[in-house]
Design an enzyme around this catalytic site. Sequence first.
Site, PDB file in Angstrom:
ATOM      1  N   SER A  16       0.840  -1.201   0.000  1.00 18.83           N
ATOM      2  CA  SER A  16       0.000   0.000   0.000  1.00 18.83           C
ATOM      3  C   SER A  16       0.881   1.259   0.000  1.00 18.83           C
ATOM      4  CB  SER A  16      -0.863  -0.063   1.273  1.00 18.83           C
ATOM      5  OG  SER A  16      -1.507   1.148   1.534  1.00 18.83           O
ATOM      6  N   SER A 142       9.640  10.002   9.348  1.00 16.96           N
ATOM      7  CA  SER A 142       8.506  10.922   9.171  1.00 16.96           C
ATOM      8  C   SER A 142       8.969  12.267   9.713  1.00 16.96           C
ATOM      9  CB  SER A 142       7.331  10.408   9.999  1.00 16.96           C
ATOM     10  OG  SER A 142       6.387  11.440  10.235  1.00 16.96           O
ATOM     11  N   TYR A 155       4.234   7.047  17.997  1.00 13.89           N
ATOM     12  CA  TYR A 155       4.672   7.127  16.590  1.00 13.89           C
ATOM     13  C   TYR A 155       5.904   8.032  16.487  1.00 13.89           C
ATOM     14  CZ  TYR A 155       4.225   7.927  11.502  1.00 13.89           C
ATOM     15  OH  TYR A 155       4.447   8.002  10.148  1.00 13.89           O
ATOM     16  N   LYS A 159       9.737   6.996  15.432  1.00  6.49           N
ATOM     17  CA  LYS A 159      10.405   7.652  14.301  1.00  6.49           C
ATOM     18  C   LYS A 159      11.666   8.389  14.754  1.00  6.49           C
ATOM     19  CE  LYS A 159       7.409   6.362  11.108  1.00  6.49           C
ATOM     20  NZ  LYS A 159       7.774   5.354  10.101  1.00  6.49           N
ATOM     21  N   THR A 190      -1.805   8.551   1.283  1.00  7.16           N
ATOM     22  CA  THR A 190      -1.851   7.088   1.419  1.00  7.16           C
ATOM     23  C   THR A 190      -2.982   6.743   2.390  1.00  7.16           C
ATOM     24  OG1 THR A 190      -0.463   6.912   3.387  1.00  7.16           O
ATOM     25  CG2 THR A 190       0.696   7.056   1.279  1.00  7.16           C
TER      26      THR A 190
HETATM   27  N1  LIG Z   1       1.507   8.818   4.505  1.00 12.40           N
HETATM   28  C1  LIG Z   1       2.135   9.713   5.217  1.00 12.40           C
HETATM   29  O1  LIG Z   1       1.688  10.871   5.323  1.00 12.40           O
HETATM   30  C2  LIG Z   1       3.436   9.356   5.895  1.00 12.40           C
HETATM   31  C3  LIG Z   1       4.179  10.390   6.443  1.00 12.40           C
HETATM   32  C4  LIG Z   1       5.369  10.111   7.081  1.00 12.40           C
HETATM   33  C5  LIG Z   1       5.824   8.799   7.153  1.00 12.40           C
HETATM   34  N2  LIG Z   1       5.085   7.798   6.626  1.00 12.40           N
HETATM   35  C6  LIG Z   1       5.608   6.432   6.752  1.00 12.40           C
HETATM   36  O2  LIG Z   1       5.591   5.788   5.502  1.00 12.40           O
HETATM   37  C7  LIG Z   1       5.562   4.371   5.701  1.00 12.40           C
HETATM   38  C8  LIG Z   1       4.523   3.789   4.767  1.00 12.40           C
HETATM   39  O3  LIG Z   1       3.245   4.273   5.149  1.00 12.40           O
HETATM   40  P1  LIG Z   1       2.132   4.697   4.084  1.00 12.40           P
HETATM   41  O4  LIG Z   1       1.898   6.122   4.244  1.00 12.40           O
HETATM   42  O5  LIG Z   1       2.457   4.150   2.760  1.00 12.40           O
HETATM   43  O6  LIG Z   1       0.866   3.974   4.753  1.00 12.40           O
HETATM   44  P2  LIG Z   1      -0.052   2.741   4.287  1.00 12.40           P
HETATM   45  O7  LIG Z   1      -0.614   2.989   2.953  1.00 12.40           O
HETATM   46  O8  LIG Z   1      -0.967   2.505   5.429  1.00 12.40           O
HETATM   47  O9  LIG Z   1       1.002   1.554   4.186  1.00 12.40           O
HETATM   48  C9  LIG Z   1       1.558   0.977   5.342  1.00 12.40           C
HETATM   49  C10 LIG Z   1       2.257  -0.315   4.969  1.00 12.40           C
HETATM   50  O10 LIG Z   1       2.817  -0.900   6.164  1.00 12.40           O
HETATM   51  C11 LIG Z   1       2.349  -2.247   6.280  1.00 12.40           C
HETATM   52  N3  LIG Z   1       2.141  -2.657   7.665  1.00 12.40           N
HETATM   53  C12 LIG Z   1       1.464  -1.993   8.629  1.00 12.40           C
HETATM   54  N4  LIG Z   1       1.431  -2.724   9.754  1.00 12.40           N
HETATM   55  C13 LIG Z   1       2.102  -3.880   9.478  1.00 12.40           C
HETATM   56  C14 LIG Z   1       2.388  -5.050  10.225  1.00 12.40           C
HETATM   57  N5  LIG Z   1       1.999  -5.199  11.502  1.00 12.40           N
HETATM   58  N6  LIG Z   1       3.084  -6.034   9.632  1.00 12.40           N
HETATM   59  C15 LIG Z   1       3.476  -5.913   8.348  1.00 12.40           C
HETATM   60  N7  LIG Z   1       3.236  -4.839   7.581  1.00 12.40           N
HETATM   61  C16 LIG Z   1       2.552  -3.844   8.150  1.00 12.40           C
HETATM   62  C17 LIG Z   1       1.008  -2.253   5.545  1.00 12.40           C
HETATM   63  O11 LIG Z   1       0.747  -3.560   5.100  1.00 12.40           O
HETATM   64  P3  LIG Z   1      -0.556  -4.427   5.477  1.00 12.40           P
HETATM   65  O12 LIG Z   1      -1.661  -3.471   5.783  1.00 12.40           O
HETATM   66  O13 LIG Z   1      -0.737  -5.217   4.237  1.00 12.40           O
HETATM   67  O14 LIG Z   1      -0.111  -5.216   6.608  1.00 12.40           O
HETATM   68  C18 LIG Z   1       1.290  -1.332   4.373  1.00 12.40           C
HETATM   69  O15 LIG Z   1       1.925  -2.036   3.343  1.00 12.40           O
HETATM   70  C19 LIG Z   1       5.274   4.167   7.187  1.00 12.40           C
HETATM   71  O16 LIG Z   1       6.461   3.841   7.855  1.00 12.40           O
HETATM   72  C20 LIG Z   1       4.781   5.522   7.639  1.00 12.40           C
HETATM   73  O17 LIG Z   1       5.026   5.763   9.003  1.00 12.40           O
HETATM   74  C21 LIG Z   1       3.898   8.054   5.992  1.00 12.40           C
END
Ligand SMILES: NC(=O)c1ccc[n+]([C@@H]2O[C@H](COP(=O)([O-])OP(=O)(O)OC[C@H]3O[C@@H](n4cnc5c(N)ncnc54)[C@H](OP(=O)(O)O)[C@@H]3O)[C@@H](O)[C@H]2O)c1
Length: 265
Positions: A16, A142, A155, A159, A190
């Site tokens: 995702s 993040s 969180y 981080k 996302t």
């Molecule tokens: N979106 C933002 O604004 C943002 C900002 C700063 C940092 N980030 C960071 O970016 C990274 C990716 O997040 P995203 O924004 O792409 O969110 P997302 O669309 O919710 O994707 C999160 C991913 O992490 C996996 N995941 C979550 N819990 C898990 C678990 N217990 N075991 C295995 N896999 C797990 C999910 O897979 P399943 O659901 O298939 O398990 C999914 O593939 C994260 O580290 C997040 O903290 C995001």
Amino acid sequence: MVSFKNRLVWITGASSGIGRELALLLAEEGAHLILSSNDPKELSKVADECREFTSFCQEYPFDLSKPEEVNSTAETVVNTFGNIYLLINNGGISQRSLVKDTPVEIDRRIMEIDYFSYVILTKAVLPGMIEAGEGFIAATSSISGKFGFPLRSAYAAAKHAIQGFFETLRAEAKPHNISVTIAYPGRIQTNISLHAIDSKGNKHGVMDPGQQNGMPARECAKRYIRAIKKRKPEVYIGKSEILMVHIKRLFPRLFFRIVTKIKPT
Ligand SMILES: NC(=O)c1ccc[n+]([C@@H]2O[C@H](COP(=O)([O-])OP(=O)(O)OC[C@H]3O[C@@H](n4cnc5c(N)ncnc54)[C@H](OP(=O)(O)O)[C@@H]3O)[C@@H](O)[C@H]2O)c1
């Protein structure tokens, strides 16, 4: 310029959002992929999309919140495929709960997923990279890894921990020709806010305006990969929210006045 064509890349959180886009972009480049997340069905869909571009794409679903599973999967992957050229520690969950309401079990769960899983996987691939005399390790932090703000205590803690661990690793790994890049995304479009957990561990289940109006995940992934290839120690990815990082560094008193006013959703 570094190329990941025909090189072995392992991405967590690949089902995702940012991880999915990283997988697709690297597949388009011809990288050999190992993709992980906790949802085999969603992971399979992404893997099928990637197979349109790359000849090698394996799926390894496992739960980042369970250290034994993380350990055993890491062992299996390393024993099966040997040396990983690029590891992107990216899987994670966010949080929507106040410190006063959050039991420590939730803090630990978030730390397990967002921090300790990164440590375990990194330690598993490191000996192979050292032996090979080359490699790349990336960690998705993040802007919450640079400052805390409401509803994100665990969180932000996880981080921030990423910065301490991976900055140390970067210094230690440099003599072995291993590059370490930490990405600090701001608000990216996302499903992260949908999957964020509350004080009871339930899903927040809402697409927050911060996410909806954020940078597209594909653009984020492009910048992330560019930074890895350029061996950048860190990269900030997002829109105007990134300014807060610089405000904290340059004008800390102003920062501490305005941080309470940041809309946490
Ligand atoms: N979106 C933002 O604004 C943002 C900002 C700063 C940092 N980030 C960071 O970016 C990274 C990716 O997040 P995203 O924004 O792409 O969110 P997302 O669309 O919710 O994707 C999160 C991913 O992490 C996996 N995941 C979550 N819990 C898990 C678990 N217990 N075991 C295995 N896999 C797990 C999910 O897979 P399943 O659901 O298939 O398990 C999914 O593939 C994260 O580290 C997040 O903290 C995001």
